[in-house]
Write an enzyme that holds these catalytic residues in place. Sequence first.
Site, PDB file in Angstrom:
ATOM      1  CE  LYS A   1      -4.374  -1.895   1.306  1.00 12.69           C
ATOM      2  NZ  LYS A   1      -3.962  -3.314   1.241  1.00 12.69           N
TER       3      LYS A   1
HETATM    4  C1  LIG Z   1      -4.559  -4.396   0.563  1.00 10.73           C
HETATM    5  C2  LIG Z   1      -3.787  -5.643   0.422  1.00 10.73           C
HETATM    6  C3  LIG Z   1      -4.118  -6.635  -0.528  1.00 10.73           C
HETATM    7  C4  LIG Z   1      -5.322  -6.525  -1.443  1.00 10.73           C
HETATM    8  O1  LIG Z   1      -5.219  -5.497  -2.393  1.00 10.73           O
HETATM    9  P1  LIG Z   1      -6.554  -4.920  -3.099  1.00 10.73           P
HETATM   10  O2  LIG Z   1      -6.072  -3.774  -3.893  1.00 10.73           O
HETATM   11  O3  LIG Z   1      -7.472  -4.521  -1.975  1.00 10.73           O
HETATM   12  O4  LIG Z   1      -7.114  -6.014  -3.912  1.00 10.73           O
HETATM   13  C5  LIG Z   1      -3.318  -7.757  -0.611  1.00 10.73           C
HETATM   14  N1  LIG Z   1      -2.266  -7.937   0.224  1.00 10.73           N
HETATM   15  C6  LIG Z   1      -1.922  -7.022   1.146  1.00 10.73           C
HETATM   16  C7  LIG Z   1      -0.769  -7.289   2.042  1.00 10.73           C
HETATM   17  C8  LIG Z   1      -2.655  -5.841   1.278  1.00 10.73           C
HETATM   18  O5  LIG Z   1      -2.318  -4.942   2.218  1.00 10.73           O
END
Ligand SMILES: *Cc1c(COP(=O)(O)O)cnc(C)c1O
Length: 511
Positions: free
Chosen positions: A116
């Site tokens: 993120k």
């Molecule tokens: C947010 C997240 C995801 C999922 O991503 P999306 O964009 O919501 O599909 C997968 N793995 C981790 C570690 C995340 O923080």
Amino acid sequence: MSQTRYFSTRGGSETLSFDEAVLRGLAPNGGLYIPTEIPALPANWESEWEGLTFSELSHRILSLFVPEDSIPSADLKDIIDRSYATFRVPEVTPLRQTAEGEYVLELWHGPTWAFKDVALQFVGNVFAYLLGKRNDAGANEQLTVLGATSGDTGSAAIYGLRSKPAITIFILYPDGRISPIQQAQMATVEDANVYTVAVQGADFDKCQAIVKSCFSDASFNASHRLGAVNSINWARILAQIVYYFQAYFLLPKDKRDKVQFVVPTGNFGDILAGWYAKRLGLPCRQLVVATNENDILARFFSTGRYEREDSSAEVKATYSPAMDIALSSNFERLLWYLAHETQSAEQQAQGAEERRAAAQATLNGWMDELKRTGRVDMGAAVKEAAAREFWAERVSDEDTLAEIRKYAGAGTPYVVDPHTAVGLATQARSKPRAPDSTWVTLSTAHPAKFSEAVDLALTQAFPDFDFRRDVLPPALAALEQLPQRVYKVSGEDGVRALIEQVKRGEKPTPA
Ligand SMILES: *Cc1c(COP(=O)(O)O)cnc(C)c1O
């Protein structure tokens, strides 16, 4: 130069500038903003972009979507440079080969060791820039960002917004229910605009309910100008398109044209960015949705029906908590495109605006039905259109742990986090469907962020495994030694009182 404007998936002929779409996040009618058109890549993109740094590549791609009158090119470049200077490796999102024709795209080399950061480092700088522009022009906009975390994602928002002028951030977490490392990642941030808030006696759902209630209280919301940096924000999707191109250029030339991207998926933001990359013209085969036991998306791609499991047990708690979702918020964007592309010949003969409105109407119908009945069947044409570009797999908790063991026990041991493991298990199952492909699985977190699952998977299988020695990066371990600042409150009243107190300019006392 980009002329792109943005409209809501749920209707209204109004189009917005990039500034407005980003600062609003969610449209007032509940829709998500999408661009009026998907721009074309420059004709010679492949030769021109070869060898660019991540930041340069990002600047080229984002310029296709961000008009000069929203952010002039030189300012956009500066925002991007500052956003990715916080990453620990020069490639920003490096590619690691794990076997012949198999690669992992590591997205977790940013400040909080999770993917993120790629979006939120950028979004924080964009928010600060856009607010600064308004305030320089005489506005007095102060944004209060409020969010809840089950532990793993709050720190990325905090690191994205720390020290940003005109923004204050409050992140709620359930007191005593997150790991010491997760707490340290948030509570050791010293910037004065950051409030890490432990809600006593609450679980994550309670924290989320408090956030929702604050947002839906119109007067509280308006008086604090509440904002969110959640995954539906267009700027987040945009920032994530870049690493799909980056992966392409990091691959050997003979592997590039036959890539299958495998994406651990929750709210569909990450993989949607891959879909935009493909629509922009990135040569790749398909996009593979990897879900955990919360498999509403995997069921959609095999049946064409989008339906909640049942209303009582909304979300299962799994070892990959960042993918524990009941409904997938960004999926609505893809649904709009599917509605648009499966229109009848008669509708397709109409002008662009009529077609857009017709797709909005179809989507609204689907969303109403979903809300009313918990399920919607989109029919064979939509299912087929989706299947041309995607397929999906569901991976159980048990298989997730087995996959972590498999990679940790390989010739060159590689410890992966449980979300990445869901991706890798999906890759293994998908291989027979597309022989001769190049596999690129997106790795969304460093394993140290999810110690519980990693420990569980490896402790018994490898008797001399030691989490601290083998997995925990010294920089993360060091956080535990730093002083922490947490504000303890109980219930919604406590949260509101804290926000009010900060707004009055008082300094609340940390616990
Ligand atoms: C947010 C997240 C995801 C999922 O991503 P999306 O964009 O919501 O599909 C997968 N793995 C981790 C570690 C995340 O923080």
